[in-house]
Design an enzyme around this catalytic site. Structure first.
Site, mmCIF file in Angstrom:
data_model
loop_
_atom_site.group_PDB
_atom_site.id
_atom_site.type_symbol
_atom_site.label_atom_id
_atom_site.label_comp_id
_atom_site.label_asym_id
_atom_site.label_seq_id
_atom_site.Cartn_x
_atom_site.Cartn_y
_atom_site.Cartn_z
ATOM 1 C CG ASP A 22 -2.108 0.925 1.092
ATOM 2 O OD1 ASP A 22 -1.923 2.079 0.650
ATOM 3 O OD2 ASP A 22 -3.219 0.496 1.420
ATOM 4 C CG ASN A 23 -0.022 4.717 -2.506
ATOM 5 O OD1 ASN A 23 -1.033 4.554 -1.821
ATOM 6 N ND2 ASN A 23 -0.045 5.355 -3.667
ATOM 7 N N GLY A 27 -5.072 4.487 2.618
ATOM 8 C CA GLY A 27 -5.157 3.494 3.685
ATOM 9 C C GLY A 27 -4.533 3.996 4.972
ATOM 10 C CG ASP A 47 2.964 4.748 -6.214
ATOM 11 O OD1 ASP A 47 2.128 4.163 -6.933
ATOM 12 O OD2 ASP A 47 2.990 5.977 -6.059
ATOM 13 C CB ALA A 70 -4.114 -0.746 -5.198
ATOM 14 C CB SER A 113 -17.246 -0.964 -9.525
ATOM 15 O OG SER A 113 -18.278 -0.041 -9.337
ATOM 16 C CE1 TYR A 137 -13.610 3.340 -8.299
ATOM 17 C CE2 TYR A 137 -15.767 2.532 -8.996
ATOM 18 C CZ TYR A 137 -14.623 2.398 -8.226
ATOM 19 O OH TYR A 137 -14.498 1.305 -7.396
ATOM 20 C CG ASN A 167 -23.046 1.511 -3.174
ATOM 21 O OD1 ASN A 167 -23.333 1.086 -4.285
ATOM 22 N ND2 ASN A 167 -22.994 2.796 -2.896
ATOM 23 N NE ARG A 193 -24.492 20.531 0.625
ATOM 24 C CZ ARG A 193 -23.568 19.932 -0.110
ATOM 25 N NH1 ARG A 193 -22.776 19.002 0.437
ATOM 26 N NH2 ARG A 193 -23.412 20.243 -1.386
#
Length: 317
Positions: A22-23, A27, A47, A70, A113, A137, A167, A193
């Site tokens: 993980d960079n 995270g 990275d 990632a 996704s 995305y 989700n 809001r």
């Protein structure tokens, strides 16, 4: 990261040796602090966009399976930085695949996704098409899926599993509706809001259950490239999420302000429903409804803030 933390825990619990990269751009080291000292676990700050370093790292190891978790995880950011998903979703995936095919990696697991489907009516099955994302995305995820599929078909040593998530919620979230509502209400307990009209309605699944689904899919789906929807047979509206968060925070008389419009932001898909025939046939089904997942996630996030973030002073809304 958020889902990666739960994945590490599940893999270690079943006796696997785990190396987490993980960079730390999104995270937290706190997510894996409980695994430090476990001889089967190692964390490396790296990275994925630095290809030469990544090649050297893969060459020095002997990984069999790569869970490539990632990615850019905030859909709204890409409207401001239009190359974000190209770099973090597409190029990062290409680098992982390139390193994998040159080493001993045999299995690539890629979380995609619902956004790859775009705005479509009816049940979304893995065979639905053509796929026309309405967010950058979603475009990045779809392009990454294509690279995963192509690498697996071109190189005999690789097999791939693509899981299309809905989700995903749970404790230690860093963004999303529940996260935003909790932080806004902690700043002002009398006013909330809400983006859009509050009627957006989507399926929500706990991160722990997502990890379980990936494990089942990896063990039981045996094609060269396996594409699988993961979800739940129910959905929750944004207004209902607000209800649950307000209840879990013990608040009353909260005034709601809506920004208006069917979508919360440009590129948002206000509602969708998955066909889950494939993952159900493999023997997996969510243990919690969408509403139950929201409540457990809100409860867990509030406990995380109280017990971890507040005492440490490292993060406040």
């Amino acid at each position: 990261g958020f889902i990666g933390r739960h994945l590490c825990d599940r893999l270690l619990a079943r006796g696997d040796e785990v190396v987490a990269l993980d960079n730390l751009s999104n995270g937290r080291l706190e997510n894996i602090a409980h695994n430090v000292g476990n001889p089967a676990f190692r964390f490396v700050e790296a990275d994925l966009l630095e290809l030469d370093s990544l090649r050297q790292f893969f060459a020095a190891e002997s990984f069999r399976t790569v869970f490539h978790m990632a990615a850019n995880s905030d859909l709204r950011q890409s409207a401001e930085a239009t190359d974000l998903d190209l770099r973090l979703n597409v190029m990062a995936t290409h680098h992982v695949l390139e390193c994998a095919r040159r080493t001993e990696v045999r299995e690539i697991v890629f979380p995609s996704s619902s956004t790859v489907y775009g705005r479509r009516e009816g049940l979304l099955s893995e065979d639905t098409g053509p796929l026309q994302p309405v967010s950058l995305y979603g475009a990045g995820k779809l392009a990454a899926e294509a690279f995963v599929s192509a690498f697996a078909h071109m190189f005999d040593t690789l097999r791939a599993w693509i899981f299309r998530f809905p989700n995903v919620v749970g404790s230690r979230m860093t963004h999303g509706c529940i996260y935003d509502f909790i932080n806004r209400l902690r700043r002002d307990p009398t006013h909330l809001r809400i983006l859009g009209d509050g009627r957006q309605e989507k399926p929500y699944v706990l991160a722990e259950e997502i990890v379980s689904a990936m494990r089942v899919g990896l063990d039981r789906a045996q094609e060269k490239v396996n594409c699988i929807n993961v979800g739940v047979d129910s959905a929750t509206s944004v207004d209902r999420i607000a209800d649950i968060v307000i209840e879990e925070m013990g608040l009353e008389d909260v005034r709601r302000e809506y920004t208006g419009g069917e979508s919360g932001w440009r590129g948002d898909v206000p509602r969708f429903q998955y066909d889950l025939t494939r993952i159900h046939a493999l023997g997996w089904g969510a243990q919690h409804s969408s509403d139950e997942a929201i409540r457990l996630a809100a409860r867990g996030q509030l406990a995380f803030i109280e017990n971890v973030l507040e005492p440490s002073g490292k993060e406040r809304p």
